[in-house]
Design a protein around this motif. Structure first.
Motif, short mmCIF file in Angstrom:
data_model
loop_
_atom_site.label_atom_id
_atom_site.label_comp_id
_atom_site.label_asym_id
_atom_site.label_seq_id
_atom_site.Cartn_x
_atom_site.Cartn_y
_atom_site.Cartn_z
N LYS A 123 1.03 -1.17 -0.13
CA LYS A 123 -0.25 -0.08 0.11
C LYS A 123 0.96 1.37 0.02
CE LYS A 123 -1.94 -1.37 3.72
NZ LYS A 123 -1.45 -2.56 3.95
N THR A 124 1.96 1.18 0.78
CA THR A 124 2.83 2.42 0.80
C THR A 124 3.41 2.90 -0.49
OG1 THR A 124 3.36 1.45 2.82
CG2 THR A 124 4.54 3.30 2.22
N ALA A 125 3.66 2.01 -1.25
CA ALA A 125 4.17 2.50 -2.68
C ALA A 125 3.20 3.09 -3.37
CB ALA A 125 4.60 1.01 -3.37
N GLN A 169 8.51 5.12 10.02
CA GLN A 169 8.81 4.18 9.14
C GLN A 169 8.27 4.51 7.81
OE1 GLN A 169 7.81 -0.11 10.52
NE2 GLN A 169 6.65 -0.16 8.79
N HIS A 170 7.37 5.17 7.76
CA HIS A 170 6.67 5.69 6.55
C HIS A 170 7.47 6.73 5.91
CE1 HIS A 170 2.89 3.61 5.84
NE2 HIS A 170 2.47 4.24 7.03
N ALA A 171 8.09 7.73 6.63
CA ALA A 171 8.78 8.91 6.28
C ALA A 171 10.27 8.13 5.76
CB ALA A 171 9.20 9.60 7.48
N ILE A 195 -4.35 8.83 4.93
CA ILE A 195 -4.24 8.37 6.23
C ILE A 195 -4.25 6.81 6.53
CG2 ILE A 195 -5.68 8.39 8.31
CD1 ILE A 195 -7.35 10.52 7.28
N ASP A 196 -3.24 6.54 7.33
CA ASP A 196 -2.68 5.12 7.53
C ASP A 196 -3.71 4.61 8.49
OD1 ASP A 196 -1.74 2.88 6.80
OD2 ASP A 196 -0.01 3.07 7.53
N GLU A 197 -3.90 3.41 8.51
CA GLU A 197 -4.48 2.58 9.69
C GLU A 197 -5.96 3.21 9.93
OE1 GLU A 197 -3.93 -0.09 10.13
OE2 GLU A 197 -1.82 -0.60 9.65
MG MG Z 1 2.07 -0.39 5.82
#
Ligand code: MG
Ligand code: ADP
Length: 877
Positions: free
Chosen positions: A482-484, A512-514, A580-582
Motif C-alpha cells: 500500500k505504501t508504494a 517508518q513511512h517517512a 491516512i494510514d490505519e
Molecule cells: Mg504499512
C-alpha cells in the motif's frame, strides 16, 4: 374401541380445564397431541380416547373462532379426532398426530390453501394490531397457528422434531395495510411523541427515570428501541407429574399452601406449594418474603423456571410467576430479557416496555418509505416493535428482528451517504498527470507494481483527476504494498504543485513511512527537489516551527506525521491530498479535521484490516473502495501451527534455536478485556519476568504493554527494531506495527481469544524479511471448535477469507474492534447477515438516487429519523 361417543367419562385434561382456563382450545389440543406422542401413540392421552375429547373441544374452539378459515380448521380437526379412535396401528396414529400438529402449526396446508402462495387477504391495520396484541393462540386463525409453530417439535418424544426439517412453509408476518398519508406536521408530532421523557409513563418517578437513564433510556422512544438481550422460551407448558429436573418449563397450577421457612444457614424463604391435579411442585422464593401477601391459597398462578429435584421433592427456585388472570408478560411466552441496571428488575423492565408499547407503539409512524416496504416485504414498524419485545412465536421474532436490523443498516447507510453528499457538494481540485510522467515514475520504482497495486493506482489517479474530492479506502494485507501506491499518489499531488500529508497512528509508524516514502519519492523523476518532512509529538520545537512555516508558505511539499498534523498550529499553503494510514485508529471526526486543513483536499484512507467487501461498503459507505488482494512476488508465506499448551517447551527451544541463528521473536499475550488493561499488563509483566529469568536467561528480552506511555512504547520498539532486544514480550499493542525484517517467529498465547483477522494481522509482523518465518498459536482451550477455527490460519494467508470466516462465526465486533466508530450503533444487527447488509445497501442507494436531499413528502419522516439519529450520535455530520 369406538370413539364416536361425544360425551364420555371426563379425562384429566378436562377436569383440569374446569379449574384452569387454558389459554386456548388450540393450545390445549397441541398439548394433548404432544402427550399422545410422548406416550407412544396408544390413544391414552385422554381417558376414553381422543375421540371422546372432540366434542367439548369443538365447543370451546368454535367460541374462539373468528373467521371462516378457523371454522374450516376446526371441522377438519374434529373429524380427525373422531377418526383417531378407529385407527388400529401405532403407525397410523403417529401419522394422524403428525398431520394434526402440522395443520395446527400451519406447516401443512389444506388442499385448497396449499395452492395459494400468498397469505390470507390483506388485513386492515386494526386487525393486524389486534392479532399482534392478542395473547398467544387465543384463536384458531392462521396467526395463532403460527404462534404455536415454535412449540411444535420441541417436545422430547419421538418422532424427530419436524421443525428441524428445512421449513418449506415459513410463516409470513401479517400483511401491512395501507398507511394513512400523514401530513409533515402530523408525522412530526407523532415522532415528537417518542421524545416524551420516560417519567411520563405510569408509575415511573424520578428515581426510576434515573435508573433508566443509566441504561441510556431517556425517552419513551429509547425504551421502545432498547431491544432484549435475549429471550427465554417459556412456552413449554407441563403438567406437574411430568416435570423433568434441569428443564425450563411453565406450569399452571393452584396454590395449595404458603409458608415462611428457614433455610439451612438460617436464611428465610417462602415456600409455595402448587398443585394441578397431577402432582405438586414447591416454588421457593428467596429474598422476596413480601410476596407472601400476594399468594392466596386456591388462586391460580403461572410459574416459569428451571425444574430442580431436591430431597425427593420437585422444586423451582425464584421462578418467574404471575397470577393467571393477568396478561402473560412474564411467563408462558417467549420472554424478553433486557439489559438491566441496579435496582431495576426484569419484571419492572418488562412492564415498562409493555406500557410504552401499549401507549405508543401504534403511534410510531413508520419512517421507511412505502416503496421500500413494498419492495422488501418487511412488516410494519409498530408490528416489529411489538414482536421484538413480546414475540408471539420464534418466526415472528425473526421477522421483527430482520425488519429492525434492516432499519439500522439502512438508516446508517443513508446517513453516511448524506455525509458524503455534503462534502462532495464543494468542488475539489483536479490533479491530473500525463501518461508519460506516470510511466517514468513507475519505471523509477525499484520494483514493478503487482496487478492489484496497479488497479488501486488507476482508481486513485482517476479520482484525483476529477473536480470532486476523492474519498477512497485502500485495503490490503500487511506487506501488500500500500505504501508504494500511497507514495505515487503523493507524487501526483506534488507534480500538480500541491502539498500532501500522510498521517499515521503512532510516531514509530510515521517514522517508518517517512523513511520508506522518502526513499521512493526521491527516486522519482525530479524527486530530489521534493521537500519531505516528518512531524510527530517528539519533533523538537525549533524544527517544528520551521516545518509549520514551511507548510504555511509551501516550501514543504510532503509532510508525514502523527496526530501532530491535525494540531492547531498546522496550516498549509495548498493542501491537495491527505493520506491516512490505519483507518482503525482514526474516527470520522479526525478524518474530517485533516480534510478541514485544506480546500477540500482529496482523501485516501489505508487500512491493513481486511474487512469483507459488503461490510466495508456499509461502514465506509462514504468511501470508495480499492482492494490490494495480492502480495508482491517472492514472499514465502509464514508457516503457521496451532499448538497445545503441552507443546510450549518445544516451542521455547525452537525459539532459542532461531535466536541462535541471529533472528528475533515476538511473544504475544491477548488483552483479556479492553476494560481490564491493568490486569492484562500485570499478566504480561509477570510472564515477561518468567520468560527472561527461566526460559531465555541468556537472551535480551523486552516488554511492551498497553499501560506504558507512548514514548516508552516507542523506545522499546526501537530497541527491538535495532536488535537490542532479541525477544519482545507484548500485549496485542503491537498489532499496528512496525517492520522488523529480522523477526522470524511469533508466538501467540491464548490464541483462541483472538479473532482470525486479528491473528492474521499479528502474523503479518513476521515474514517481512528474507528469512523463513513462523507463527505459533498456543490455545489454552482444548475445544475442537477453537482448534478448528484457528486451523483456518494454517491453511490460508488470505486476510479477506479469514475476515469473512470471523464475520460469520463471531460477528463484526471482533473484526472491527469496539473503538471502530460506527459499530456501537448497531444494536441488533451485529452486522452478521451479509444478505441483509446487501439489501440495505441496495435500498439505501435506490432511495438516495431517487431523492438525494430526501425532500419529497414520502421521505419526510425518513429525513427526520436520520436527523434525529445523527443528533444522538453526534459523529456523523
Ligand atoms: Mg504499512
Ligand atoms: P503495506 O504498506 O501494504 O504493509 P508496503 O508498502 O510497506 O506494504 O510493502 C511491503 C514491502 O514490499 C516493502 O518492503 C516494499 O518495498 C515491498 N514492495 C511493495 N510493492 C512491491 C512490489 N510490487 N514488488 C516487490 N516488492 C514490493
Amino acid at each position: 374401541m369406538s370413539g364416536r361417543t361425544r360425551s364420555v367419562s371426563p379425562c384429566y385434561v378436562k377436569r383440569n380445564q374446569k379449574d384452569i382456563p387454558m389459554p386456548s382450545a388450540l393450545e390445549t389440543l397441541v398439548k394433548i397431541l404432544k402427550l399422545e406422542q410422548e406416550t407412544g401413540f396408544r390413544n391414552t392421552a385422554v381417558i376414553g380416547g381422543l375421540g371422546s375429547f372432540a366434542g367439548n373441544w369443538e365447543r370451546d374452539a368454535r367460541q374462539q373462532a373468528k373467521r371462516p378459515e378457523h371454522h374450516q380448521l376446526i371441522d377438519e380437526l374434529v373429524q380427525l379426532l373422531h377418526d383417531y379412535d378407529g385407527k388400529d396401528s401405532a403407525e397410523m396414529r403417529h401419522d394422524a398426530v403428525k398431520y394434526m400438529l402440522g395443520r395446527i402449526t400451519g406447516r401443512i396446508q389444506p388442499e385448497r390453501a396449499a395452492q395459494r402462495e400468498v397469505p390470507p387477504p390483506q388485513e386492515t391495520g386494526d386487525q393486524r394490531l389486534d392479532a399482534a396484541a392478542r395473547p398467544p393462540a387465543s384463536t384458531t386463525e392462521p396467526v395463532a397457528a403460527e404462534q404455536l409453530a415454535s412449540r411444535e417439535g420441541e417436545g422430547q418424544a419421538p418422532p424427530p422434531a419436524p421443525r428441524e426439517e428445512p421449513a418449506r412453509h415459513r410463516p409470513l408476518p401479517p400483511r401491512r395495510g395501507r398507511r394513512p398519508a400523514l401530513s409533515p406536521e402530523e408525522a412530526a408530532a407523532k415522532l415528537a411523541a417518542l421524545q416524551t421523557p420516560v417519567v411520563a409513563l405510569h408509575r415511573v418517578g424520578e428515581k426510576m427515570a434515573e435508573k433508566l437513564n443509566r441504561l441510556g433510556i431517556v425517552t419513551v422512544g429509547d425504551l421502545l428501541f432498547t431491544f432484549p438481550r435475549r429471550y427465554d422460551d417459556y412456552t413449554r407448558m407441563r403438567t406437574l407429574n411430568r416435570l423433568v429436573p434441569g428443564e425450563t418449563v411453565t406450569v399452571v397450577a393452584a396454590i395449595r399452601s404458603v409458608a415462611r421457612k428457614q433455610g439451612r444457614a438460617g436464611r428465610p424463604y417462602l415456600s409455595v406449594v402448587l398443585e394441578d391435579g397431577t402432582g405438586t411442585l414447591q416454588a421457593v422464593f428467596f429474598g422476596q418474603l413480601w410476596l407472601q401477601r400476594q399468594f392466596k391459597r386456591g388462586s391460580m398462578i403461572v410459574a416459569s423456571g428451571k425444574v430442580e429435584r431436591f430431597r425427593n421433592e420437585t422444586m423451582m427456585t425464584n421462578p418467574e410467576w404471575e397470577l393467571l388472570e393477568r396478561e402473560h408478560l412474564h411467563t408462558n411466552r417467549i420472554v424478553p430479557v433486557y439489559p438491566l441496571t441496579k435496582g431495576l428488575s426484569a419484571r419492572t423492565m418488562r412492564r415498562l416496555v409493555r406500557q410504552a408499547l401499549s401507549d405508543h407503539a401504534e403511534n410510531v409512524p413508520d419512517y421507511l418509505p412505502e416503496a421500500v416496504l413494498e419492495r422488501t416485504g418487511f412488516p410494519d414498524l409498530s408490528w416489529a416493535l411489538e414482536q421484538v419485545h413480546f414475540p408471539d412465536s420464534h418466526e415472528y421474532l425473526e421477522h421483527a428482528r430482520q425488519r429492525l436490523s434492516f432499519d439500522e443498516l439502512f438508516l446508517f447507510q443513508m446517513a453516511v451517504m448524506a455525509a458524503r453528499r455534503d462534502w462532495q457538494s464543494v468542488p475539489g481540485q483536479p490533479l491530473a498527470v500525463p501518461d508519460d510522467w506516470l510511466g517514468a515514475a513507475l519505471a523509477a520504482l525499484p520494483f514493478q507494481l503487482t496487478a492489484a497495486q496497479q488497479r488501486a493506482l488507476d482508481d486513485i489517479r482517476r479520482d484525483l483527476a476529477r473536480d470532486v474530492p476523492m474519498n477512497r479506502l485502500l485495503q490490503g494485507d500487511v506487506g501488500s504494498g500500500k505504501t508504494a501506491v500511497a507514495a505515487l499518489a503523493l507524487a501526483i499531488a506534488v507534480h500538480n504543485g500541491k502539498q500532501a500529508a500522510l498521517m499515521a497512528p503512532t510516531s514509530i509508524l510515521a517514522e517508518q513511512h517517512a523513511r520508506n516514502v522518502a526513499g521512493l519519492l526521491r527516486a522519482l523523476p525530479s524527486g530530489e527537489h521534493m521537500q519531505i518532512r516528518l512531524l510527530t509529538g517528539s519533533t523538537p520545537s525549533a524544527e517544528r516551527d520551521e516545518i509549520y512555516a514551511g507548510l504555511a508558505e509551501g516550501a514543504v511539499h510532503v509532510v508525514i506525521g502523527t496526530h501532530a498534523l491535525i494540531q492547531g498550529g498546522v496550516t498549509f499553503r495548498e493542501l491537495g491530498l491527505v493520506i491516512i494510514d490505519e483507518q482503525h485508529r482514526f474516527g470520522v471526526e479526525q478524518r474530517g479535521s485533516l480534510r478541514g486543513k485544506g480546500f477540500n483536499p482529496h482523501v485516501l484512507v489505508m487500512t491493513a484490516t481486511p474487512i469483507p467487501r459488503t461490510l466495508a461498503l456499509t461502514l465506509y459507505a462514504d468511501l470508495d473502495l480499492s482492494i490490494i488482494d495480492e502480495l508482491p512476488p517472492g514472499r514465502s508465506p509464514v508457516e503457521t501451527r496451532v499448538l497445545r499448551p503441552v507443546e510450549r517447551e518445544r516451542v521455547y527451544s525452537f525459539i532459542r534455536a532461531q535466536l541462535d541463528k541471529g533472528r528475533q521473536a515476538f511473544i504475544v499475550y491477548p488483552l483479556v478485556e479492553a476494560t481490564d488493561e491493568q490486569e492484562d499488563s500485570k499478566a504480561a509483566v509477570e510472564e515477561y519476568e518468567r520468560l527472561q529469568t527461566d526460559i531465555f536467561p541468556a537472551y535480551r528480552v523486552g516488554l511492551l504493554h498497553g499501560r506504558m506511555a507512548p514514548s516508552e512504547k516507542d523506545a522499546v520498539m526501537y530497541a527491538f527494531a535495532s536488535g537490542e532486544f532479541q525477544v519482545l514480550v507484548a500485549t496485542s499493542v503491537i498489532e499496528v506495527g512496525i517492520d522488523v525484517p529480522n523477526a522470524s517467529v511469533m508466538l501467540i498465547e491464548h490464541a483462541e481469544r483472538f479473532g482470525l483477522a486479528q491473528l492474521h494481522q499479528l502474523r503479518g509482523r513476521v515474514g517481512r524479511g528474507e528469512h523463513r518465518s513462523y507463527c505459533l498459536l498456543i490455545t489454552e482451550t482444548p475445544s475442537d471448535d477453537a482448534i478448528e477455527r484457528l486451523s483456518a490460519l494454517e491453511e490460508t494467508t488470505d486476510g479477506f477469507k479469514l475476515a469473512e470466516i470471523d464475520w460469520r462465526l463471531r460477528g463484526a465486533g471482533d473484526l472491527l474492534g469496539t473503538r471502530q466508530s460506527g459499530v456501537q450503533q448497531f444494536r441488533l444487527t451485529e452486522l452478521m447477515n451479509p444478505r441483509l447488509v446487501e439489501l440495505a445497501q441496495r435500498e439505501a442507494r435506490t432511495v438516495y438516487a431517487d431523492d438525494p436531499p430526501l425532500e419529497r413528502p414520502e421521505h419526510h419522516l425518513l429525513a427526520q429519523r436520520i436527523q434525529a439519529l445523527a443528533e444522538r450520535r453526534g459523529d456523523i455530520s
